[in-house]
Design a protein around this motif. Structure first.
Motif, mmCIF file in Angstrom:
data_model
loop_
_atom_site.group_PDB
_atom_site.id
_atom_site.type_symbol
_atom_site.label_atom_id
_atom_site.label_comp_id
_atom_site.label_asym_id
_atom_site.label_seq_id
_atom_site.Cartn_x
_atom_site.Cartn_y
_atom_site.Cartn_z
ATOM 1 N N TYR A 62 5.019 -78.653 -44.823
ATOM 2 C CA TYR A 62 3.686 -78.061 -44.855
ATOM 3 C C TYR A 62 2.681 -78.907 -45.631
ATOM 4 C CZ TYR A 62 6.751 -74.228 -43.609
ATOM 5 O OH TYR A 62 7.712 -73.454 -43.008
ATOM 6 N N GLY A 63 3.150 -79.760 -46.529
ATOM 7 C CA GLY A 63 2.260 -80.600 -47.314
ATOM 8 C C GLY A 63 2.900 -81.009 -48.632
ATOM 9 N N ASN A 65 2.403 -81.267 -52.987
ATOM 10 C CA ASN A 65 1.742 -80.805 -54.204
ATOM 11 C C ASN A 65 2.399 -81.480 -55.401
ATOM 12 O OD1 ASN A 65 1.689 -78.397 -52.189
ATOM 13 N ND2 ASN A 65 0.018 -77.988 -53.603
ATOM 14 N N SER A 80 -2.240 -81.858 -51.023
ATOM 15 C CA SER A 80 -2.650 -82.481 -49.769
ATOM 16 C C SER A 80 -3.540 -81.568 -48.920
ATOM 17 C CB SER A 80 -1.416 -82.879 -48.955
ATOM 18 O OG SER A 80 -0.666 -81.720 -48.606
ATOM 19 N N CYS A 81 -3.757 -80.336 -49.347
ATOM 20 C CA CYS A 81 -4.586 -79.410 -48.578
ATOM 21 C C CYS A 81 -6.055 -79.805 -48.689
ATOM 22 C CB CYS A 81 -4.364 -77.974 -49.045
ATOM 23 S SG CYS A 81 -4.695 -77.705 -50.783
ATOM 24 N N LYS A 82 -6.859 -79.344 -47.728
ATOM 25 C CA LYS A 82 -8.273 -79.739 -47.682
ATOM 26 C C LYS A 82 -9.118 -79.074 -48.757
ATOM 27 C CE LYS A 82 -8.260 -80.622 -42.746
ATOM 28 N NZ LYS A 82 -8.829 -80.248 -41.435
ATOM 29 N N LYS A 84 -8.242 -77.598 -51.700
ATOM 30 C CA LYS A 84 -7.792 -77.866 -53.077
ATOM 31 C C LYS A 84 -8.057 -76.686 -54.024
ATOM 32 C CE LYS A 84 -7.505 -82.662 -52.643
ATOM 33 N NZ LYS A 84 -6.216 -83.085 -52.265
ATOM 34 N N CYS A 101 -1.242 -71.864 -52.886
ATOM 35 C CA CYS A 101 -1.786 -72.829 -51.931
ATOM 36 C C CYS A 101 -1.333 -72.363 -50.541
ATOM 37 C CB CYS A 101 -1.272 -74.239 -52.226
ATOM 38 S SG CYS A 101 -1.895 -75.477 -51.063
ATOM 39 N N PRO A 103 -2.336 -73.268 -47.361
ATOM 40 C CA PRO A 103 -1.998 -74.258 -46.338
ATOM 41 C C PRO A 103 -0.608 -74.877 -46.531
ATOM 42 C CG PRO A 103 -4.220 -74.624 -47.146
ATOM 43 C CD PRO A 103 -3.601 -73.593 -48.027
ATOM 44 N N ASN A 104 -0.200 -75.064 -47.785
ATOM 45 C CA ASN A 104 1.112 -75.653 -48.067
ATOM 46 C C ASN A 104 2.178 -74.593 -48.322
ATOM 47 O OD1 ASN A 104 -0.255 -78.039 -47.846
ATOM 48 N ND2 ASN A 104 -0.159 -78.558 -50.003
#
Length: 122
Positions: A62-63, A65, A80-82, A84, A101, A103-104
């Motif tokens: 997912y990303g 951190n 890594s999310c847009k 933050k 978070c 997105p992650n």
């Protein structure tokens, strides 16, 4: 004020000071917090607070951190999310606080026995 009244007053003062000091010592060791990190609902890791700063790199599908833990706080240093939002959340220090978070799919929470306020007010 007679001599006996003075003795009783001093004795009550000494007992009160000893009781307050004992309660302060009794609540010193209660702050045993743990940092729980979950990704997509699964436990990624559980960490103690320590005097040395720990860096945890979380890389999943997912990303990514980067989480930092020191003696009394936890924060997300980079993600890594847009948006933050987890980085902007800053440091958390108390039991029950969380950093999320979405997105992650990352959740960081402090759990532990942080009930010293209840002991003081009780």
């Amino acid at each position: 004020m007679t001599f006996a009244d003075k003795i009783v007053s001093i004795a009550l003062l000494v007992v009160s000071v000893i009781a307050i000091a004992f309660q302060g010592l009794w609540t010193l060791g209660d702050e045993t917090g743990m940092v729980r990190i979950t990704v997509d609902g699964e436990l990624y890791g559980q960490y103690d607070f320590s005097y040395e700063e720990k860096t945890i790199e979380i890389k999943t599908e997912y990303g990514e951190n980067i989480v930092k833990i020191n003696e009394n706080s936890v924060w997300v240093e980079d993600a890594s999310c847009k948006d933050k939002l987890d980085v902007k959340a800053g440091k958390i220090e108390k039991s029950g606080q969380m950093i999320v978070c979405l997105p992650n799919r990352l959740l960081i929470e402090i759990s532990g026995n942080d009930d010293k306020v209840d002991k003081v007010t009780y």
